[in-house]
Design a protein around this motif. Sequence first.
Motif, PDB file in Angstrom:
ATOM      1  N   MET A   1       0.823  -1.191   0.000  1.00 60.09           N
ATOM      2  CA  MET A   1       0.000   0.000   0.000  1.00 60.09           C
ATOM      3  C   MET A   1       0.861   1.246   0.000  1.00 60.09           C
ATOM      4  SD  MET A   1      -3.350  -0.917   2.339  1.00 60.09           S
ATOM      5  CE  MET A   1      -3.016   0.429   3.379  1.00 60.09           C
ATOM      6  N   GLY A   2       2.121   1.115   0.097  1.00 61.98           N
ATOM      7  CA  GLY A   2       2.970   2.284   0.088  1.00 61.98           C
ATOM      8  C   GLY A   2       3.177   2.886   1.463  1.00 61.98           C
ATOM      9  N   SER A   3       2.251   2.640   2.389  1.00 62.13           N
ATOM     10  CA  SER A   3       2.378   3.198   3.725  1.00 62.13           C
ATOM     11  C   SER A   3       3.136   2.257   4.648  1.00 62.13           C
ATOM     12  CB  SER A   3       0.987   3.482   4.306  1.00 62.13           C
ATOM     13  OG  SER A   3       0.301   2.265   4.511  1.00 62.13           O
ATOM     14  N   GLY A   4       3.469   1.062   4.161  1.00 61.71           N
ATOM     15  CA  GLY A   4       4.188   0.109   4.982  1.00 61.71           C
ATOM     16  C   GLY A   4       3.286  -0.735   5.854  1.00 61.71           C
ATOM     17  N   ARG A   5       1.973  -0.559   5.771  1.00 61.56           N
ATOM     18  CA  ARG A   5       1.067  -1.372   6.577  1.00 61.56           C
ATOM     19  C   ARG A   5       0.300  -2.329   5.675  1.00 61.56           C
ATOM     20  NH1 ARG A   5      -4.328   1.878   7.389  1.00 61.56           N
ATOM     21  NH2 ARG A   5      -4.072   3.326   5.688  1.00 61.56           N
ATOM     22  N   GLU A   6      -0.066  -3.446   6.258  1.00 62.17           N
ATOM     23  CA  GLU A   6      -0.810  -4.460   5.535  1.00 62.17           C
ATOM     24  C   GLU A   6      -2.269  -4.027   5.375  1.00 62.17           C
ATOM     25  OE1 GLU A   6       0.083  -7.677   4.394  1.00 62.17           O
ATOM     26  OE2 GLU A   6       2.137  -6.993   4.666  1.00 62.17           O
ATOM     27  N   PHE A   7      -2.875  -4.434   4.280  1.00 66.47           N
ATOM     28  CA  PHE A   7      -4.301  -4.199   4.084  1.00 66.47           C
ATOM     29  C   PHE A   7      -5.076  -5.183   4.951  1.00 66.47           C
ATOM     30  CE2 PHE A   7      -8.313  -5.028   1.904  1.00 66.47           C
ATOM     31  CZ  PHE A   7      -8.833  -3.752   1.928  1.00 66.47           C
ATOM     32  N   ASP A   8      -6.058  -4.705   5.686  1.00 66.31           N
ATOM     33  CA  ASP A   8      -6.838  -5.524   6.620  1.00 66.31           C
ATOM     34  C   ASP A   8      -8.023  -6.163   5.899  1.00 66.31           C
ATOM     35  OD1 ASP A   8      -8.046  -6.702   8.799  1.00 66.31           O
ATOM     36  OD2 ASP A   8      -8.652  -4.802   9.718  1.00 66.31           O
ATOM     37  N   VAL A   9      -7.762  -7.234   5.162  1.00 67.17           N
ATOM     38  CA  VAL A   9      -8.832  -7.893   4.410  1.00 67.17           C
ATOM     39  C   VAL A   9      -9.859  -8.499   5.356  1.00 67.17           C
ATOM     40  CG1 VAL A   9      -7.678 -10.131   4.116  1.00 67.17           C
ATOM     41  CG2 VAL A   9      -9.314  -9.348   2.410  1.00 67.17           C
ATOM     42  N   GLU A  10      -9.432  -8.996   6.506  1.00 71.63           N
ATOM     43  CA  GLU A  10     -10.378  -9.550   7.482  1.00 71.63           C
ATOM     44  C   GLU A  10     -11.320  -8.465   7.998  1.00 71.63           C
ATOM     45  OE1 GLU A  10     -11.044 -12.717   8.390  1.00 71.63           O
ATOM     46  OE2 GLU A  10      -9.599 -13.374   6.884  1.00 71.63           O
ATOM     47  N   GLY A  11     -10.776  -7.271   8.242  1.00 71.63           N
ATOM     48  CA  GLY A  11     -11.625  -6.157   8.680  1.00 71.63           C
ATOM     49  C   GLY A  11     -12.660  -5.796   7.638  1.00 71.63           C
ATOM     50  N   LEU A  12     -12.252  -5.805   6.383  1.00 65.63           N
ATOM     51  CA  LEU A  12     -13.180  -5.526   5.282  1.00 65.63           C
ATOM     52  C   LEU A  12     -14.281  -6.576   5.240  1.00 65.63           C
ATOM     53  CD1 LEU A  12     -13.970  -4.032   2.644  1.00 65.63           C
ATOM     54  CD2 LEU A  12     -12.410  -5.568   1.470  1.00 65.63           C
ATOM     55  N   LEU A  13     -13.911  -7.839   5.344  1.00 65.02           N
ATOM     56  CA  LEU A  13     -14.914  -8.908   5.294  1.00 65.02           C
ATOM     57  C   LEU A  13     -15.864  -8.858   6.480  1.00 65.02           C
ATOM     58  CD1 LEU A  13     -12.670 -11.827   4.015  1.00 65.02           C
ATOM     59  CD2 LEU A  13     -14.348 -10.507   2.710  1.00 65.02           C
ATOM     60  N   ARG A  14     -15.363  -8.462   7.650  1.00 66.28           N
ATOM     61  CA  ARG A  14     -16.229  -8.353   8.837  1.00 66.28           C
ATOM     62  C   ARG A  14     -17.352  -7.351   8.622  1.00 66.28           C
ATOM     63  NH1 ARG A  14     -11.415  -9.167  11.610  1.00 66.28           N
ATOM     64  NH2 ARG A  14     -11.018  -6.940  11.770  1.00 66.28           N
ATOM     65  N   LEU A  15     -17.106  -6.303   7.843  1.00 62.96           N
ATOM     66  CA  LEU A  15     -18.171  -5.324   7.581  1.00 62.96           C
ATOM     67  C   LEU A  15     -19.385  -5.981   6.936  1.00 62.96           C
ATOM     68  CD1 LEU A  15     -16.225  -2.258   6.158  1.00 62.96           C
ATOM     69  CD2 LEU A  15     -17.286  -2.477   8.402  1.00 62.96           C
ATOM     70  N   TRP A  16     -19.133  -6.992   6.165  1.00 60.24           N
ATOM     71  CA  TRP A  16     -20.210  -7.653   5.425  1.00 60.24           C
ATOM     72  C   TRP A  16     -20.844  -8.801   6.190  1.00 60.24           C
ATOM     73  CZ3 TRP A  16     -22.156  -5.360   1.296  1.00 60.24           C
ATOM     74  CH2 TRP A  16     -21.377  -4.380   0.687  1.00 60.24           C
ATOM     75  N   THR A  17     -20.179  -9.313   7.225  1.00 65.97           N
ATOM     76  CA  THR A  17     -20.669 -10.531   7.877  1.00 65.97           C
ATOM     77  C   THR A  17     -21.015 -10.385   9.352  1.00 65.97           C
ATOM     78  OG1 THR A  17     -18.395 -11.249   8.314  1.00 65.97           O
ATOM     79  CG2 THR A  17     -19.420 -12.044   6.279  1.00 65.97           C
ATOM     80  N   GLU A  18     -20.511  -9.362  10.023  1.00 61.72           N
ATOM     81  CA  GLU A  18     -20.785  -9.203  11.450  1.00 61.72           C
ATOM     82  C   GLU A  18     -21.787  -8.075  11.661  1.00 61.72           C
ATOM     83  OE1 GLU A  18     -17.147  -8.868  13.659  1.00 61.72           O
ATOM     84  OE2 GLU A  18     -16.456 -10.833  12.971  1.00 61.72           O
ATOM     85  N   PRO A  19     -22.525  -8.103  12.772  1.00 60.78           N
ATOM     86  CA  PRO A  19     -23.511  -7.050  13.024  1.00 60.78           C
ATOM     87  C   PRO A  19     -22.889  -5.658  12.887  1.00 60.78           C
ATOM     88  CG  PRO A  19     -23.738  -8.793  14.637  1.00 60.78           C
ATOM     89  CD  PRO A  19     -22.484  -9.091  13.839  1.00 60.78           C
ATOM     90  N   LEU A  20     -23.651  -4.776  12.261  1.00 61.53           N
ATOM     91  CA  LEU A  20     -23.160  -3.425  11.991  1.00 61.53           C
ATOM     92  C   LEU A  20     -23.393  -2.499  13.172  1.00 61.53           C
ATOM     93  CD1 LEU A  20     -24.617  -3.181   8.395  1.00 61.53           C
ATOM     94  CD2 LEU A  20     -22.197  -3.295   8.985  1.00 61.53           C
ATOM     95  N   PRO A  21     -22.503  -1.526  13.362  1.00 67.16           N
ATOM     96  CA  PRO A  21     -22.746  -0.495  14.373  1.00 67.16           C
ATOM     97  C   PRO A  21     -23.864   0.435  13.890  1.00 67.16           C
ATOM     98  CG  PRO A  21     -20.733  -0.019  13.149  1.00 67.16           C
ATOM     99  CD  PRO A  21     -21.232  -1.345  12.669  1.00 67.16           C
ATOM    100  N   PRO A  22     -24.248   1.443  14.678  1.00 65.83           N
ATOM    101  CA  PRO A  22     -25.261   2.404  14.232  1.00 65.83           C
ATOM    102  C   PRO A  22     -24.885   2.996  12.864  1.00 65.83           C
ATOM    103  CG  PRO A  22     -24.750   2.761  16.537  1.00 65.83           C
ATOM    104  CD  PRO A  22     -23.755   1.752  16.025  1.00 65.83           C
ATOM    105  N   PRO A  23     -25.895   3.451  12.090  1.00 69.58           N
ATOM    106  CA  PRO A  23     -25.650   3.878  10.702  1.00 69.58           C
ATOM    107  C   PRO A  23     -24.470   4.827  10.490  1.00 69.58           C
ATOM    108  CG  PRO A  23     -27.991   3.795  11.126  1.00 69.58           C
ATOM    109  CD  PRO A  23     -27.311   3.529  12.442  1.00 69.58           C
ATOM    110  N   GLY A  24     -24.345   5.880  11.260  1.00 73.00           N
ATOM    111  CA  GLY A  24     -23.238   6.817  11.061  1.00 73.00           C
ATOM    112  C   GLY A  24     -21.880   6.157  11.250  1.00 73.00           C
ATOM    113  N   GLU A  25     -21.778   5.327  12.264  1.00 77.62           N
ATOM    114  CA  GLU A  25     -20.524   4.606  12.511  1.00 77.62           C
ATOM    115  C   GLU A  25     -20.268   3.571  11.430  1.00 77.62           C
ATOM    116  OE1 GLU A  25     -20.198   2.973  16.497  1.00 77.62           O
ATOM    117  OE2 GLU A  25     -21.378   4.647  17.274  1.00 77.62           O
ATOM    118  N   ALA A  26     -21.322   2.909  10.978  1.00 78.39           N
ATOM    119  CA  ALA A  26     -21.179   1.902   9.930  1.00 78.39           C
ATOM    120  C   ALA A  26     -20.702   2.553   8.630  1.00 78.39           C
ATOM    121  CB  ALA A  26     -22.499   1.167   9.705  1.00 78.39           C
ATOM    122  N   GLU A  27     -21.264   3.709   8.290  1.00 80.52           N
ATOM    123  CA  GLU A  27     -20.835   4.415   7.079  1.00 80.52           C
ATOM    124  C   GLU A  27     -19.360   4.803   7.182  1.00 80.52           C
ATOM    125  OE1 GLU A  27     -23.531   7.639   6.131  1.00 80.52           O
ATOM    126  OE2 GLU A  27     -25.240   6.325   6.551  1.00 80.52           O
ATOM    127  N   ALA A  28     -18.935   5.284   8.334  1.00 85.13           N
ATOM    128  CA  ALA A  28     -17.528   5.646   8.525  1.00 85.13           C
ATOM    129  C   ALA A  28     -16.637   4.409   8.384  1.00 85.13           C
ATOM    130  CB  ALA A  28     -17.331   6.298   9.892  1.00 85.13           C
TER     131      ALA A  28
END
Length: 81
Positions: A1-28
Motif C-alpha cells: 500500500m505504500g504506507s508500509g502497513r498491511e491491508f486488513d482484508v479480514e476487517g473488510l470482510l467483517r463489515l459484510w458478515t458481522e452485526p453493523l454499528p449504528p448507521p453513522g458509525e457503519a458508514e464511517a
Amino acid sequence: MGSGREFDVEGLLRLWTEPLPPPGEAEAAFRAYYTDPVRVNGALLTAADLVARAAAMQGAFTETRREVLSLAAGAAALVQP
C-alpha cells in the motif's frame, strides 16, 4: 500500500458478515475501505448504500463462512484505504 502497513482484508470482510454499528458509525467504517461513492457493477453507491446492502445480506443468510483463497499482487490498490 505504500504506507508500509498491511491491508486488513479480514476487517473488510467483517463489515459484510458481522452485526453493523449504528448507521453513522457503519458508514464511517465502510469509508475506511471504500471510496464514497464507489462504483459497483456500473452503479455509484454511497457508504449508506453499502451499509444497506451489508444489512440486507446479513439478514438473508443465517450462517456464513468466509475463506480468503488468494490476494492479487497490489490488491491494496483495488480498494481505497
